[in-house]
Design a protein around this motif. Structure first.
Motif, mmCIF file in Angstrom:
data_model
loop_
_atom_site.group_PDB
_atom_site.id
_atom_site.type_symbol
_atom_site.label_atom_id
_atom_site.label_comp_id
_atom_site.label_asym_id
_atom_site.label_seq_id
_atom_site.Cartn_x
_atom_site.Cartn_y
_atom_site.Cartn_z
ATOM 1 N N GLU A 233 0.855 -1.251 -0.149
ATOM 2 C CA GLU A 233 -0.070 0.020 -0.078
ATOM 3 C C GLU A 233 1.007 1.215 0.014
ATOM 4 O O GLU A 233 1.751 1.352 0.951
ATOM 5 C CB GLU A 233 -1.033 -0.039 1.107
ATOM 6 N N ARG A 234 0.694 2.004 -1.013
ATOM 7 C CA ARG A 234 1.505 3.180 -0.939
ATOM 8 C C ARG A 234 0.806 4.432 -0.062
ATOM 9 O O ARG A 234 -0.404 4.694 -0.137
ATOM 10 C CB ARG A 234 1.670 3.888 -2.625
ATOM 11 N N GLN A 235 1.930 4.898 0.561
ATOM 12 C CA GLN A 235 1.467 5.804 1.911
ATOM 13 C C GLN A 235 1.685 7.310 0.901
ATOM 14 O O GLN A 235 2.862 7.723 0.464
ATOM 15 C CB GLN A 235 2.146 5.763 2.833
ATOM 16 N N SER A 236 0.917 8.333 1.103
ATOM 17 C CA SER A 236 1.223 9.708 0.652
ATOM 18 C C SER A 236 2.266 10.195 1.432
ATOM 19 O O SER A 236 2.270 9.985 2.714
ATOM 20 C CB SER A 236 -0.050 10.482 0.685
ATOM 21 N N LEU A 237 2.836 11.200 1.084
ATOM 22 C CA LEU A 237 3.980 11.905 1.711
ATOM 23 C C LEU A 237 3.248 12.796 2.721
ATOM 24 O O LEU A 237 3.859 12.838 3.851
ATOM 25 C CB LEU A 237 4.604 13.134 0.695
ATOM 26 N N ASP A 238 1.926 13.230 2.656
ATOM 27 C CA ASP A 238 1.336 13.809 3.782
ATOM 28 C C ASP A 238 1.142 12.940 5.166
ATOM 29 O O ASP A 238 1.519 13.178 6.133
ATOM 30 C CB ASP A 238 0.068 14.444 3.295
ATOM 31 N N ASP A 239 0.619 11.655 4.626
ATOM 32 C CA ASP A 239 0.345 10.853 5.607
ATOM 33 C C ASP A 239 1.561 10.148 6.267
ATOM 34 O O ASP A 239 1.763 10.089 7.503
ATOM 35 C CB ASP A 239 -0.349 9.448 5.198
ATOM 36 N N PHE A 240 2.732 10.531 5.523
ATOM 37 C CA PHE A 240 3.983 9.891 6.153
ATOM 38 C C PHE A 240 4.384 10.949 7.039
ATOM 39 O O PHE A 240 5.032 10.507 8.103
ATOM 40 C CB PHE A 240 4.900 9.530 4.915
ATOM 41 N N ARG A 241 4.316 12.123 6.629
ATOM 42 C CA ARG A 241 4.870 13.345 7.264
ATOM 43 C C ARG A 241 4.134 13.220 8.897
ATOM 44 O O ARG A 241 4.371 13.507 9.809
ATOM 45 C CB ARG A 241 4.587 14.772 6.718
ATOM 46 N N ALA A 242 2.668 12.951 8.654
ATOM 47 C CA ALA A 242 1.909 12.903 9.791
ATOM 48 C C ALA A 242 2.246 11.889 10.714
ATOM 49 O O ALA A 242 2.377 12.151 12.107
ATOM 50 C CB ALA A 242 0.351 12.963 9.570
ATOM 51 N N ALA A 243 2.619 10.698 10.336
ATOM 52 C CA ALA A 243 3.019 9.596 11.160
ATOM 53 C C ALA A 243 4.304 9.743 11.802
ATOM 54 O O ALA A 243 4.585 9.595 13.160
ATOM 55 C CB ALA A 243 3.217 8.437 10.164
ATOM 56 N N LEU A 244 5.316 10.519 11.127
ATOM 57 C CA LEU A 244 6.536 10.830 11.860
ATOM 58 C C LEU A 244 6.538 11.805 12.905
ATOM 59 O O LEU A 244 7.141 11.831 13.848
ATOM 60 C CB LEU A 244 7.421 11.582 10.555
ATOM 61 N N THR A 245 5.507 12.749 12.365
ATOM 62 C CA THR A 245 5.329 13.858 13.558
ATOM 63 C C THR A 245 4.674 13.110 14.525
ATOM 64 O O THR A 245 4.865 13.641 15.863
ATOM 65 C CB THR A 245 4.321 14.942 12.802
ATOM 66 N N GLY A 246 3.739 12.135 14.727
ATOM 67 C CA GLY A 246 3.234 11.678 15.677
ATOM 68 C C GLY A 246 4.066 10.854 16.535
ATOM 69 O O GLY A 246 3.878 10.593 18.043
ATOM 70 N N HIS A 247 5.351 10.562 16.057
ATOM 71 C CA HIS A 247 6.352 9.938 16.842
ATOM 72 C C HIS A 247 7.115 10.913 17.503
ATOM 73 O O HIS A 247 8.195 10.380 18.145
ATOM 74 C CB HIS A 247 7.101 8.974 15.918
ATOM 75 N N GLY A 248 6.973 12.000 17.442
ATOM 76 C CA GLY A 248 7.684 13.036 18.282
ATOM 77 C C GLY A 248 9.053 13.585 17.713
ATOM 78 O O GLY A 248 9.903 14.156 18.425
ATOM 79 N N MET A 249 9.217 13.202 16.233
ATOM 80 C CA MET A 249 10.489 13.654 15.569
ATOM 81 C C MET A 249 10.454 15.152 15.692
ATOM 82 O O MET A 249 9.309 15.791 15.426
ATOM 83 C CB MET A 249 10.607 13.388 14.181
ATOM 84 N N ALA A 251 10.703 18.656 13.662
ATOM 85 C CA ALA A 251 10.313 19.294 12.417
ATOM 86 C C ALA A 251 11.468 19.008 11.153
ATOM 87 O O ALA A 251 11.284 18.639 10.125
ATOM 88 C CB ALA A 251 9.706 20.839 12.417
ATOM 89 N N ALA A 252 12.576 19.350 11.683
ATOM 90 C CA ALA A 252 13.816 19.251 10.714
ATOM 91 C C ALA A 252 13.807 17.824 10.255
ATOM 92 O O ALA A 252 14.082 17.907 8.987
ATOM 93 C CB ALA A 252 15.173 19.976 11.384
ATOM 94 N N PHE A 253 13.640 16.962 11.162
ATOM 95 C CA PHE A 253 14.129 15.607 10.761
ATOM 96 C C PHE A 253 12.806 14.862 10.097
ATOM 97 O O PHE A 253 12.833 14.124 9.015
ATOM 98 C CB PHE A 253 14.317 14.898 12.206
ATOM 99 N N VAL A 254 11.460 15.417 10.367
ATOM 100 C CA VAL A 254 10.491 15.079 9.569
ATOM 101 C C VAL A 254 10.546 15.344 8.293
ATOM 102 O O VAL A 254 10.496 14.638 7.066
ATOM 103 C CB VAL A 254 9.091 15.665 10.228
ATOM 104 N N GLU A 255 10.753 16.650 7.778
ATOM 105 C CA GLU A 255 11.017 17.091 6.627
ATOM 106 C C GLU A 255 12.176 16.514 5.863
ATOM 107 O O GLU A 255 12.101 16.271 4.628
ATOM 108 C CB GLU A 255 11.180 18.641 6.553
ATOM 109 N N GLY A 256 13.191 16.237 6.716
ATOM 110 C CA GLY A 256 14.358 15.591 6.038
ATOM 111 C C GLY A 256 13.873 14.165 5.497
ATOM 112 O O GLY A 256 14.404 13.499 4.475
#
Length: 298
Positions: A233-249, A251-256
């Motif tokens: 299942e392909r995950q959108s970059l927006d959903d990927f961004r939201a998941a990483l943010t939810g893990h407490g990363m 902002a710089a690392f999320v965008e990286g």
């Protein structure tokens, strides 16, 4: 004397296992830098010299690099770092000075594919990793950057989903083929370079695996090995961004991460031709049989 950083990680730990046998046979001494030496198995601690602390710390690397002929350099994940520069080149700054001060002859580092591609300058974590390579090379030490694609072993994070739901996710196009490598092969490449230090200058050593695979190819192989349907299942970059943010990363690392995954879909890992020298031996099928299947059954 060989110094190993991150000796309890998936690459550093495998490298240490290899060197414990090979280095002993050659009379080579081993030293490791570990934040928590207690994570090293007792038999390993008995056979290596341990320097306790972070390899970002000038005092720690100063002690560790004293008398060292070669260093294995791996920057640990720093998902809460305020910037990618701080996480990579900033983390490496003290070590770069120590390489020169202690006249370390050879350094082998874990890095990424992408140098010279059109997207290399906007690839997030990879761009930062390549800048770290440039910092190390600027010291004059003989340096080899292991240029890696995505790791097969990253799929172990999704073992439960693969087992329970028959699904794994990523952000890349389903039929885009790209290299993928096993961490065991990256460790083996590092071991070869650290033990045979006849090389000079700076350069990259790509570790490409034996074949290019798409996410759909991987799903087919996993289905056969596990004996049950597995789909991608392909995950959108927006959903990927939201998941990483939810893990407490940070902002710089999320965008990286997001920039890196976008770049991979734009051809970041396509710039190196596979040859007998750049291919590595572990097939995705054999990795699934030896690593993924036991993890999914656990």
């Amino acid at each position: 004397m060989i110094v190993i950083t991150a000796p309890t990680g998936q690459i550093g730990g495998r490298l240490l296992d290899i060197l414990l046998d090979e280095a002993a046979a050659r009379g080579e001494e081993l030293r490791v830098i570990a934040r928590d030496p207690g994570k090293l198995p007792d038999p390993v601690r008995a056979r290596v010299e341990v320097v306790t602390g972070s390899h970002a710390d000038a005092e720690v690397v100063g002690r560790a690099f004293e008398g060292a002929d070669a260093v294995f350099w791996l920057v640990p994940p720093a998902s809460r770092a305020p910037s990618l520069d701080a996480a990579y080149a900033g983390f490496t700054h003290a070590a770069a000075k120590a390489f020169t001060a202690h006249e370390v002859g050879h350094v082998v580092g874990v890095s990424a594919l992408g140098r010279g591609t059109p997207v290399a300058g906007r690839a997030g974590l990879v761009t930062a990793s390549l800048a770290m390579d440039d910092l190390i090379a600027s010291t004059g030490v003989a340096y080899r950057a292991l240029a890696n694609p995505s790791f097969m072993d990253n799929l172990l994070r999704q073992a439960a989903s693969i087992r329970d739901n028959g699904v794994f996710t990523d952000t890349v196009t389903a039929d885009r083929r790209a290299p993928v490598a096993a961490t065991r092969d990256i460790a083996a490449a590092a071991a070869g370079l650290l033990l045979d230090r006849s090389w000079t200058g700076t350069g990259e050593v790509p570790v490409l695996g034996p074949e290019d695979l798409s996410a759909n190819d991987m799903a087919h192989i996993m289905s056969e090995v596990l004996g049950r349907p597995v789909r991608y299942e392909r995950q959108s970059l927006d959903d990927f961004r939201a998941a990483l943010t939810g893990h407490g990363m940070s902002a710089a690392f999320v965008e990286g991460y997001v920039d890196m995954m976008r770049a991979k879909d734009d051809g970041l890992d396509d710039g190196v031709q596979r040859t007998p020298q750049t291919a590595s031996p572990t097939t995705f099928r054999s990795w699934c049989e030896q690593a993924l299947k036991p993890a999914a059954q656990a």
